[in-house]
Design a protein around this motif. Sequence first.
Motif, PDB file in Angstrom:
ATOM      1  N   ALA A 104      -2.379   7.918  -3.972  1.00 29.23           N
ATOM      2  CA  ALA A 104      -1.927   9.298  -4.218  1.00 29.23           C
ATOM      3  C   ALA A 104      -1.611   9.994  -2.898  1.00 29.23           C
ATOM      4  CB  ALA A 104      -3.001  10.071  -4.972  1.00 29.23           C
ATOM      5  N   PRO A 105      -0.746  11.006  -2.943  1.00 28.55           N
ATOM      6  CA  PRO A 105      -0.525  11.814  -1.741  1.00 28.55           C
ATOM      7  C   PRO A 105      -1.851  12.276  -1.150  1.00 28.55           C
ATOM      8  CG  PRO A 105       1.046  12.428  -3.445  1.00 28.55           C
ATOM      9  CD  PRO A 105       0.071  11.464  -4.085  1.00 28.55           C
ATOM     10  N   PRO A 117      27.692  13.604  -4.517  1.00 27.88           N
ATOM     11  CA  PRO A 117      27.015  12.313  -4.366  1.00 27.88           C
ATOM     12  C   PRO A 117      25.529  12.434  -4.049  1.00 27.88           C
ATOM     13  CG  PRO A 117      28.400  12.783  -2.459  1.00 27.88           C
ATOM     14  CD  PRO A 117      28.683  13.855  -3.452  1.00 27.88           C
ATOM     15  N   VAL A 118      24.809  11.386  -4.456  1.00 28.50           N
ATOM     16  CA  VAL A 118      23.389  11.211  -4.142  1.00 28.50           C
ATOM     17  C   VAL A 118      23.245   9.870  -3.440  1.00 28.50           C
ATOM     18  CG1 VAL A 118      21.049  11.016  -5.049  1.00 28.50           C
ATOM     19  CG2 VAL A 118      22.706  12.524  -6.182  1.00 28.50           C
ATOM     20  N   VAL A 119      22.639   9.888  -2.244  1.00 19.34           N
ATOM     21  CA  VAL A 119      22.386   8.645  -1.512  1.00 19.34           C
ATOM     22  C   VAL A 119      20.966   8.204  -1.831  1.00 19.34           C
ATOM     23  CG1 VAL A 119      22.358   7.502   0.721  1.00 19.34           C
ATOM     24  CG2 VAL A 119      23.888   9.452   0.350  1.00 19.34           C
ATOM     25  N   PHE A 120      20.830   7.074  -2.509  1.00 15.86           N
ATOM     26  CA  PHE A 120      19.509   6.613  -2.905  1.00 15.86           C
ATOM     27  C   PHE A 120      18.725   6.103  -1.703  1.00 15.86           C
ATOM     28  CE2 PHE A 120      20.972   5.707  -7.477  1.00 15.86           C
ATOM     29  CZ  PHE A 120      20.436   6.908  -7.918  1.00 15.86           C
ATOM     30  N   LEU A 121      17.460   6.557  -1.598  1.00 19.10           N
ATOM     31  CA  LEU A 121      16.531   6.107  -0.568  1.00 19.10           C
ATOM     32  C   LEU A 121      15.488   5.190  -1.201  1.00 19.10           C
ATOM     33  CD1 LEU A 121      16.217   9.410   1.492  1.00 19.10           C
ATOM     34  CD2 LEU A 121      17.795   7.492   1.830  1.00 19.10           C
ATOM     35  N   ALA A 122      14.390   4.933  -0.526  1.00 18.14           N
ATOM     36  CA  ALA A 122      13.504   3.827  -0.882  1.00 18.14           C
ATOM     37  C   ALA A 122      12.830   3.963  -2.244  1.00 18.14           C
ATOM     38  CB  ALA A 122      12.430   3.656   0.196  1.00 18.14           C
ATOM     39  N   ASP A 123      12.646   5.181  -2.752  1.00 22.95           N
ATOM     40  CA  ASP A 123      11.972   5.370  -4.042  1.00 22.95           C
ATOM     41  C   ASP A 123      12.965   5.575  -5.187  1.00 22.95           C
ATOM     42  OD1 ASP A 123       9.610   5.105  -2.687  1.00 22.95           O
ATOM     43  OD2 ASP A 123       8.962   7.177  -2.899  1.00 22.95           O
ATOM     44  N   THR A 128      21.185  18.795   1.066  1.00 19.09           N
ATOM     45  CA  THR A 128      20.610  19.959   0.395  1.00 19.09           C
ATOM     46  C   THR A 128      19.082  19.884   0.371  1.00 19.09           C
ATOM     47  OG1 THR A 128      20.490  19.066  -1.862  1.00 19.09           O
ATOM     48  CG2 THR A 128      22.640  19.926  -1.117  1.00 19.09           C
ATOM     49  N   SER A 129      18.468  20.991   0.023  1.00 15.99           N
ATOM     50  CA  SER A 129      17.001  21.071  -0.012  1.00 15.99           C
ATOM     51  C   SER A 129      16.408  20.344  -1.218  1.00 15.99           C
ATOM     52  CB  SER A 129      16.563  22.540  -0.031  1.00 15.99           C
ATOM     53  OG  SER A 129      17.100  23.205  -1.154  1.00 15.99           O
ATOM     54  N   GLU A 130      17.252  19.872  -2.152  1.00 17.03           N
ATOM     55  CA  GLU A 130      16.747  19.105  -3.296  1.00 17.03           C
ATOM     56  C   GLU A 130      16.509  17.640  -2.939  1.00 17.03           C
ATOM     57  OE1 GLU A 130      19.594  21.137  -3.834  1.00 17.03           O
ATOM     58  OE2 GLU A 130      18.253  22.741  -4.518  1.00 17.03           O
ATOM     59  N   SER A 131      16.770  17.262  -1.704  1.00 14.42           N
ATOM     60  CA  SER A 131      16.598  15.874  -1.280  1.00 14.42           C
ATOM     61  C   SER A 131      15.119  15.523  -1.156  1.00 14.42           C
ATOM     62  CB  SER A 131      17.297  15.653   0.063  1.00 14.42           C
ATOM     63  OG  SER A 131      18.670  15.987  -0.014  1.00 14.42           O
ATOM     64  N   ASN A 132      14.812  14.229  -1.368  1.00 14.29           N
ATOM     65  CA  ASN A 132      13.434  13.747  -1.221  1.00 14.29           C
ATOM     66  C   ASN A 132      13.465  12.241  -0.987  1.00 14.29           C
ATOM     67  OD1 ASN A 132      13.991  12.631  -3.755  1.00 14.29           O
ATOM     68  ND2 ASN A 132      12.880  14.226  -4.860  1.00 14.29           N
ATOM     69  N   ARG A 133      12.345  11.576  -1.176  1.00 10.24           N
ATOM     70  CA  ARG A 133      12.280  10.137  -0.933  1.00 10.24           C
ATOM     71  C   ARG A 133      13.099   9.335  -1.952  1.00 10.24           C
ATOM     72  NH1 ARG A 133       8.838   7.208   1.987  1.00 10.24           N
ATOM     73  NH2 ARG A 133       8.765   5.752   0.238  1.00 10.24           N
ATOM     74  N   VAL A 134      13.399   9.929  -3.079  1.00 20.29           N
ATOM     75  CA  VAL A 134      14.243   9.240  -4.060  1.00 20.29           C
ATOM     76  C   VAL A 134      15.685   9.191  -3.565  1.00 20.29           C
ATOM     77  CG1 VAL A 134      15.123   9.274  -6.436  1.00 20.29           C
ATOM     78  CG2 VAL A 134      12.721   9.862  -5.969  1.00 20.29           C
ATOM     79  N   GLY A 135      16.181  10.305  -3.037  1.00 21.88           N
ATOM     80  CA  GLY A 135      17.556  10.303  -2.560  1.00 21.88           C
ATOM     81  C   GLY A 135      17.932  11.591  -1.862  1.00 21.88           C
ATOM     82  N   LEU A 136      19.006  11.495  -1.062  1.00 23.01           N
ATOM     83  CA  LEU A 136      19.606  12.668  -0.433  1.00 23.01           C
ATOM     84  C   LEU A 136      20.661  13.229  -1.369  1.00 23.01           C
ATOM     85  CD1 LEU A 136      20.291  11.690   3.302  1.00 23.01           C
ATOM     86  CD2 LEU A 136      18.371  12.977   2.376  1.00 23.01           C
ATOM     87  N   ARG A 137      20.515  14.485  -1.734  1.00 25.10           N
ATOM     88  CA  ARG A 137      21.529  15.155  -2.543  1.00 25.10           C
ATOM     89  C   ARG A 137      22.453  15.915  -1.592  1.00 25.10           C
ATOM     90  NH1 ARG A 137      20.695  15.033  -7.934  1.00 25.10           N
ATOM     91  NH2 ARG A 137      18.660  14.234  -8.629  1.00 25.10           N
ATOM     92  N   ARG A 189       0.821  -1.210   0.000  1.00 24.97           N
ATOM     93  CA  ARG A 189       0.000   0.000   0.000  1.00 24.97           C
ATOM     94  C   ARG A 189       0.858   1.264   0.000  1.00 24.97           C
ATOM     95  NH1 ARG A 189      -2.747  -3.904   3.033  1.00 24.97           N
ATOM     96  NH2 ARG A 189      -4.931  -4.180   2.377  1.00 24.97           N
ATOM     97  N   SER A 190       2.149   1.130  -0.241  1.00 26.24           N
ATOM     98  CA  SER A 190       3.061   2.272  -0.197  1.00 26.24           C
ATOM     99  C   SER A 190       2.959   3.133  -1.449  1.00 26.24           C
ATOM    100  CB  SER A 190       4.510   1.794  -0.052  1.00 26.24           C
ATOM    101  OG  SER A 190       4.738   1.252   1.214  1.00 26.24           O
ATOM    102  N   ARG A 191       3.135   4.433  -1.246  1.00 20.84           N
ATOM    103  CA  ARG A 191       3.248   5.372  -2.356  1.00 20.84           C
ATOM    104  C   ARG A 191       4.697   5.428  -2.824  1.00 20.84           C
ATOM    105  NH1 ARG A 191       0.611   7.799  -6.546  1.00 20.84           N
ATOM    106  NH2 ARG A 191       1.615   9.772  -7.115  1.00 20.84           N
ATOM    107  N   ASP A 192       4.908   5.265  -4.119  1.00 20.41           N
ATOM    108  CA  ASP A 192       6.217   5.412  -4.744  1.00 20.41           C
ATOM    109  C   ASP A 192       6.201   6.739  -5.501  1.00 20.41           C
ATOM    110  OD1 ASP A 192       8.447   5.364  -6.362  1.00 20.41           O
ATOM    111  OD2 ASP A 192       7.891   3.543  -7.451  1.00 20.41           O
ATOM    112  N   VAL A 193       6.927   7.728  -5.007  1.00 23.09           N
ATOM    113  CA  VAL A 193       6.854   9.061  -5.616  1.00 23.09           C
ATOM    114  C   VAL A 193       7.568   9.116  -6.961  1.00 23.09           C
ATOM    115  CG1 VAL A 193       6.668  10.175  -3.363  1.00 23.09           C
ATOM    116  CG2 VAL A 193       8.911   9.970  -4.436  1.00 23.09           C
ATOM    117  N   LEU A 194       8.458   8.164  -7.239  1.00 26.68           N
ATOM    118  CA  LEU A 194       9.173   8.180  -8.519  1.00 26.68           C
ATOM    119  C   LEU A 194       8.290   7.675  -9.649  1.00 26.68           C
ATOM    120  CD1 LEU A 194      11.911   8.741  -9.912  1.00 26.68           C
ATOM    121  CD2 LEU A 194      12.476   6.332  -9.518  1.00 26.68           C
TER     122      LEU A 194
END
Length: 287
Positions: free
Chosen positions: A142-143, A245-251, A201-210, A131-136
């Motif tokens: 939906a959100p 570097p970008v650290v990939f997160l769950a999405d 940075t502020s560009e980070s999200n569930r896809v990854g940490l920038r 039931r998880s939302r994948d933002v990618l």
Amino acid sequence: MSRALEVVATGPLALVQDLGRPGHAHLGVPPSGALDVPALRLANRLAGNPETAAGIETLLGGLAVKARASCTVAVTGPPVAVTVDGRPAGSHVPVHLTAGQTLTVGRPDTGLRCYLAVSGGIDVEPELGSRSRDVLSGIGPAPLEPGDVLPLGAPSGIPDGADTVTAPPTPPDLLVPVVLGPRDDWFDDAAHQLSVPWTVTSESNRVGLRLDGPALRRTEARAAAELPSEGVITGAIQVPPNGLPVVFLADHPTTGGYPVIAVVVPRALPALAQARPGTTIRFRPYA
């Protein structure tokens, strides 16, 4: 009255999340799921649910939900103010709601993501077993928006664990263990280069940490090399051409064409899920 929650307010972002849908990388589908897995597991235990039940992941608080039936709820993650009809209720404890009562999650002073579990779990339709939302990719519910009504499953247990659980600290600086590779040989002294302070940075999200910091330098032999697209996993530290570097997160995407210099040890991922912009990160090889 059917068991349900009505969404009154969402804050910056509120998503339905469970423990994700691993095992679908061959379809191009990332694992998704709660970024701070221990926090969701704890919330479910406190609410009397199996740890796999779906809850709500809220970014920087602001979530408000109205119970349409009697239920037990719990909020976990960083310490945060929780109220029921304006009266303090506390986080990291089971809270009983009667029909018509509204629970509100404040803005945490530290960390990013709080988790709300409800007895019976959020019972929206699963996709690919989750039931998880994948933002990618846009898979999953939906959100959340004000006015949404979320069905709840049947309660299956009683609140578990201590009456009060101490919220974990969210430090402003993180020391993150990593396993070097598989492409650390593309970089001059990869361990040393990674060990410098990096800033989220502020560009980070569930896809990854920038991250921002001194650009990582490739070896002379690899300076202009091209890498065929290859599989990547949660925690992979990918280095794009700008060297940041970008650290990939769950999405995260399931494949990538930039070299992965190292992979974060899984037990360190929950802390990264709570890392606000401006947080300092240092990587160290895992021994």
